[in-house]
Design a protein around this motif. Structure first.
Motif, PDB file in Angstrom:
ATOM      1  N   SER A 127       0.827  -1.197   0.000  1.00 10.72           N
ATOM      2  CA  SER A 127       0.000   0.000   0.000  1.00 10.72           C
ATOM      3  C   SER A 127       0.868   1.256   0.000  1.00 10.72           C
ATOM      4  N   ALA A 128       1.920   1.246   0.819  1.00 13.24           N
ATOM      5  CA  ALA A 128       2.826   2.397   0.881  1.00 13.24           C
ATOM      6  C   ALA A 128       3.495   2.639  -0.471  1.00 13.24           C
ATOM      7  N   ILE A 129       3.902   1.553  -1.131  1.00 14.98           N
ATOM      8  CA  ILE A 129       4.531   1.677  -2.455  1.00 14.98           C
ATOM      9  C   ILE A 129       3.543   2.268  -3.450  1.00 14.98           C
ATOM     10  N   MET A 130       2.296   1.796  -3.402  1.00 15.00           N
ATOM     11  CA  MET A 130       1.260   2.324  -4.296  1.00 15.00           C
ATOM     12  C   MET A 130       1.033   3.818  -4.040  1.00 15.00           C
ATOM     13  N   GLY A 294       5.013   5.679 -15.641  1.00 10.13           N
ATOM     14  CA  GLY A 294       6.323   5.255 -16.102  1.00 10.13           C
ATOM     15  C   GLY A 294       6.564   3.776 -15.941  1.00 10.13           C
ATOM     16  N   LYS A 295       7.795   3.355 -16.155  1.00 11.08           N
ATOM     17  CA  LYS A 295       8.173   1.948 -16.070  1.00 11.08           C
ATOM     18  C   LYS A 295       7.951   1.403 -14.664  1.00 11.08           C
ATOM     19  N   GLN A 296       8.261   2.235 -13.648  1.00 12.35           N
ATOM     20  CA  GLN A 296       8.086   1.792 -12.269  1.00 12.35           C
ATOM     21  C   GLN A 296       6.620   1.463 -11.980  1.00 12.35           C
ATOM     22  N   ASP A 297       5.717   2.319 -12.429  1.00 12.46           N
ATOM     23  CA  ASP A 297       4.296   2.094 -12.199  1.00 12.46           C
ATOM     24  C   ASP A 297       3.842   0.775 -12.809  1.00 12.46           C
ATOM     25  N   LYS A 298       4.248   0.523 -14.031  1.00 14.10           N
ATOM     26  CA  LYS A 298       3.858  -0.715 -14.722  1.00 14.10           C
ATOM     27  C   LYS A 298       4.436  -1.946 -14.023  1.00 14.10           C
ATOM     28  N   VAL A 303       3.737  -6.941 -10.693  1.00 15.34           N
ATOM     29  CA  VAL A 303       4.046  -7.764  -9.520  1.00 15.34           C
ATOM     30  C   VAL A 303       2.795  -7.961  -8.670  1.00 15.34           C
ATOM     31  N   PHE A 304       2.076  -6.879  -8.415  1.00 14.06           N
ATOM     32  CA  PHE A 304       0.880  -7.008  -7.591  1.00 14.06           C
ATOM     33  C   PHE A 304      -0.172  -7.860  -8.290  1.00 14.06           C
ATOM     34  N   GLY A 328       5.903 -12.028  -3.238  1.00 13.86           N
ATOM     35  CA  GLY A 328       5.653 -10.787  -3.965  1.00 13.86           C
ATOM     36  C   GLY A 328       6.509  -9.644  -3.451  1.00 13.86           C
ATOM     37  N   LEU A 329       6.708  -9.622  -2.127  1.00 14.36           N
ATOM     38  CA  LEU A 329       7.558  -8.592  -1.525  1.00 14.36           C
ATOM     39  C   LEU A 329       8.994  -8.731  -2.014  1.00 14.36           C
ATOM     40  N   ALA A 330       9.473  -9.984  -2.106  1.00 10.96           N
ATOM     41  CA  ALA A 330      10.828 -10.225  -2.616  1.00 10.96           C
ATOM     42  C   ALA A 330      10.946  -9.744  -4.061  1.00 10.96           C
ATOM     43  N   ALA A 331       9.901  -9.988  -4.855  1.00 15.25           N
ATOM     44  CA  ALA A 331       9.935  -9.603  -6.271  1.00 15.25           C
ATOM     45  C   ALA A 331       9.921  -8.083  -6.436  1.00 15.25           C
ATOM     46  N   ILE A 332       9.127  -7.402  -5.624  1.00 13.22           N
ATOM     47  CA  ILE A 332       8.983  -5.950  -5.791  1.00 13.22           C
ATOM     48  C   ILE A 332      10.273  -5.213  -5.454  1.00 13.22           C
ATOM     49  N   PHE A 333      11.121  -5.847  -4.612  1.00 15.60           N
ATOM     50  CA  PHE A 333      12.382  -5.206  -4.247  1.00 15.60           C
ATOM     51  C   PHE A 333      13.559  -5.735  -5.065  1.00 15.60           C
ATOM     52  N   THR A 334      13.270  -6.276  -6.226  1.00 22.31           N
ATOM     53  CA  THR A 334      14.338  -6.620  -7.162  1.00 22.31           C
ATOM     54  C   THR A 334      15.137  -5.358  -7.490  1.00 22.31           C
ATOM     55  N   PRO A 335      16.468  -5.395  -7.355  1.00 21.80           N
ATOM     56  CA  PRO A 335      17.269  -4.181  -7.586  1.00 21.80           C
ATOM     57  C   PRO A 335      16.954  -3.539  -8.937  1.00 21.80           C
ATOM     58  N   GLY A 336      16.727  -2.230  -8.897  1.00 18.43           N
ATOM     59  CA  GLY A 336      16.463  -1.465 -10.102  1.00 18.43           C
ATOM     60  C   GLY A 336      14.997  -1.326 -10.460  1.00 18.43           C
ATOM     61  N   LEU A 337      14.112  -2.060  -9.768  1.00 18.09           N
ATOM     62  CA  LEU A 337      12.688  -2.002 -10.124  1.00 18.09           C
ATOM     63  C   LEU A 337      12.029  -0.760  -9.544  1.00 18.09           C
ATOM     64  N   LEU A 338      12.322  -0.462  -8.277  1.00 18.75           N
ATOM     65  CA  LEU A 338      11.718   0.692  -7.617  1.00 18.75           C
ATOM     66  C   LEU A 338      12.670   1.877  -7.606  1.00 18.75           C
ATOM     67  N   GLN A 339      12.143   3.044  -7.954  1.00 21.16           N
ATOM     68  CA  GLN A 339      12.926   4.278  -7.848  1.00 21.16           C
ATOM     69  C   GLN A 339      12.412   5.089  -6.659  1.00 21.16           C
ATOM     70  N   MET A 340      12.427   4.479  -5.502  1.00 21.14           N
ATOM     71  CA  MET A 340      11.992   5.159  -4.287  1.00 21.14           C
ATOM     72  C   MET A 340      12.822   4.653  -3.127  1.00 21.14           C
ATOM     73  N   LYS A 341      12.971   5.481  -2.104  1.00 14.25           N
ATOM     74  CA  LYS A 341      13.799   5.120  -0.961  1.00 14.25           C
ATOM     75  C   LYS A 341      13.006   4.320   0.058  1.00 14.25           C
ATOM     76  N   TRP A 342      13.700   3.396   0.727  1.00 10.84           N
ATOM     77  CA  TRP A 342      13.043   2.595   1.767  1.00 10.84           C
ATOM     78  C   TRP A 342      12.482   3.485   2.868  1.00 10.84           C
ATOM     79  N   LYS A 343      13.180   4.568   3.184  1.00  8.39           N
ATOM     80  CA  LYS A 343      12.694   5.462   4.240  1.00  8.39           C
ATOM     81  C   LYS A 343      11.310   6.013   3.900  1.00  8.39           C
ATOM     82  N   ASP A 344      11.095   6.346   2.626  1.00  5.02           N
ATOM     83  CA  ASP A 344       9.782   6.848   2.227  1.00  5.02           C
ATOM     84  C   ASP A 344       8.718   5.768   2.391  1.00  5.02           C
ATOM     85  N   ILE A 345       9.095   4.527   2.094  1.00  5.74           N
ATOM     86  CA  ILE A 345       8.149   3.416   2.223  1.00  5.74           C
ATOM     87  C   ILE A 345       7.828   3.169   3.695  1.00  5.74           C
ATOM     88  N   GLN A 346       8.858   3.120   4.531  1.00  6.50           N
ATOM     89  CA  GLN A 346       8.615   2.821   5.944  1.00  6.50           C
ATOM     90  C   GLN A 346       7.849   3.948   6.635  1.00  6.50           C
TER      91      GLN A 346
END
Length: 509
Positions: A127-130, A294-298, A303-304, A328-346
């Motif tokens: 949800s936070a990623i969305m 963008g690519k990140q959104d798609k 994954v979801f 699914g959580l492991a897949a979403i954090f594949t390096p290079g997939l997300l252009q957002m910081k973990w701090k923003d997610i947490q």
């Protein structure tokens, strides 16, 4: 205002100014502080009074009495919002050990290792990623733009569809209400100040942000936290694991209840043929203001989507819902997939609610394992005994709504009720799962006061309705919910293989 709501507001404040304004309201800090302090003192006083001053009732064990003390402490803390919900969840296992209700922290904190907690946490992270990607808002506006509506009635039904879609993305009714609040405010802002237009705004806000959020969440396992509490209880106490798809099979008829509440709300506010002044233009303007996907959104949606497919096909691949969520959580954090910081997610993950859920499951387990649930059930049995199954259901449901007048959290209320209901069912000759679900489900439709549901508090922040408006329309809505459970859901459960009136019916799934 609850700590859970404050946490939701913090996550959404940059995007939703109205919520941010609510969270910084300084009009009543003294009263809130006095109320919280009074509740804090009262909770500890009651804990010690039950432990040391109350004689052991006949038929109750010493461990059950200790659990009762902790349960009373938690109920008062939650009612008075005396400490943050995260802290209350963390303190419950400690109190269970110190009062000798449960031996050892490992067993007392069993709720923290319940698979349901992991499922809830993953849902919150998704949800936070969305939210960060803006996909929740993009999806809501996209649906509204595609379905061109001209009347208040059509708008409310469209927003109910948006709620349903968001159920797969946003795992809590209060978060869905917060997501839709700016969209709803934009639409209601085009209405004037005539009596008819004011009533239209009331109907839109109450039906969309409160009734729609709660009803839509009933049929999706991960869309409503009390669903997870019940699922965890059935898993630990009855060894029954309800899959994502089977939960949907059992609960989807609740969607029909929205038809009845919509009929009542539009009748009460007289909004059946009221048109929307400039509503579609607002939606289109909001959508045009969004950046291009963008690519990140798609990638996030892919994954979801795969996780959702695995949840729906669990009966074939046999991977539990919680394990699939973690994959699914492991897949979403594949390096290079997300252009957002973990701090923003947490920062946007509702950690406090996760701790509340874990603590709630811990005390729920203790209520069952120490025999407290059985003892409380025997006390209620004398009132309900002798009535037909529908009479018993009616008595307990109405009693539940009386209890709920003083509590904000659905999770807290269901935590207290569910183990007792589970123990009460066989004493009354009723199916334990059907009875527990029917009564616990009606708890989600506590519509008499805005302070009973966090989503209603968020809706109240829109300023569209008064507590008097809400109560007058809510009393009948509660009666609709009670009647719907008895007339529609109980027979539906029977068709699915768990008849309320047959406690010996084998588990059909």
């Amino acid at each position: 205002m609850s700590n859970e709501l404050a946490q939701t507001q913090t996550a959404f404040a940059p995007q939703f100014p109205r919520l941010g304004a609510l969270s910084t309201d300084t009009a009543k800090p003294r009263r809130t502080s006095v109320k919280a302090f009074a509740g804090f003192v009262l909770a500890w006083a009651v804990l010690f009074l039950i432990l040391k001053g109350m004689p052991l009732p006949a038929g109750m064990s010493a461990t059950a009495k200790a659990t009762l003390a902790v349960m009373a402490w938690a109920a008062i803390i939650w009612i008075f919002e005396a400490v943050p919900v995260a802290v209350s969840g963390l303190l419950i296992p400690m109190l269970l050990v110190l009062t000798n209700a449960v031996p050892g922290l490992g067993k007392a904190a069993g709720g923290f290792t319940n698979p349901v907690v992991f499922l809830c946490l993953v849902a919150f992270i998704f949800s936070a990623i969305m939210q960060i990607a803006g996909l929740d808002r993009r999806i809501a506006l996209g649906i509204l733009n595609k379905v061109r509506v001209r009347t208040v009635n059509g708008l409310i039904w469209t927003m109910f569809g948006v709620n349903l879609v968001l159920c797969f993305i946003v795992p809590a009714a209060n978060a869905r209400a917060a997501t839709l609040l700016p969209v709803v405010n934009g639409l209601t802002g085009f209405f004037g100040d005539s009596e008819q237009e004011r009533n239209a705004k009331k109907a839109i806000v109450i039906q969309t942000l409160v009734y729609g959020s709660m009803i839509s969440g009933m049929c999706i396992l991960t869309a409503h936290l009390p669903n997870l509490v019940l699922s965890g209880l059935f898993s630990s106490e009855l060894k029954l694991n309800i899959s994502y798809l089977n939960w949907l099979k059992l609960q989807w008829p609740y969607l029909g209840m929205f038809l009845l509440t919509q009929w009542w709300v539009q009748y009460y506010f007289r909004t059946r043929r009221v048109s929307i002044p400039g509503g579609q233009e607002t939606i289109q303007a909001e959508q045009r203001a969004l950046p291009k996907a963008g690519k990140q959104d798609k990638s996030i949606l892919v994954v979801f989507g795969l996780v959702a497919v695995f949840w729906a096909t669990e009966q074939w691949h046999k991977l539990p819902t919680d394990v699939t969520a973690l994959l699914g959580l492991a897949a979403i954090f594949t390096p290079g997939l997300l252009q957002m910081k973990w701090k923003d997610i947490q920062d946007r993950t509702m950690w406090g609610t996760v701790f509340l859920l874990a603590g709630a499951l811990s005390i729920s387990s203790a209520i069952s394992s120490t025999g407290l649930a059985q003892w409380l059930a025997s006390q209620i049995q004398s009132v309900a005994q002798g009535h037909p199954w529908w009479g018993i259901l009616l008595i307990v449901m109405l009693g539940t709504h009386v209890i709920r007048l003083g509590m904000l959290s659905n999770v807290a209320a269901v935590t207290m009720l569910a183990p007792v209901l589970l123990a009460l069912a066989p004493k009354l000759g009723l199916h334990p799962v059907a009875f527990t679900m029917l009564v616990a489900d009606t708890d989600s439709f506590a519509y008499i006061l805005p302070t009973q549901i966090t989503a209603a508090v968020i809706a109240y922040g829109s300023g569209a309705f008064t507590t008097e408006d809400y109560a007058k329309v809510g009393v009948v809505s509660v009666l609709i919910a009670v009647a719907y459970g008895i007339v529609v859901m109980a027979p539906w459960y029977a068709l699915q293989g768990i008849p309320l009136w047959n406690p010996a019916a084998p588990w059909p799934f």
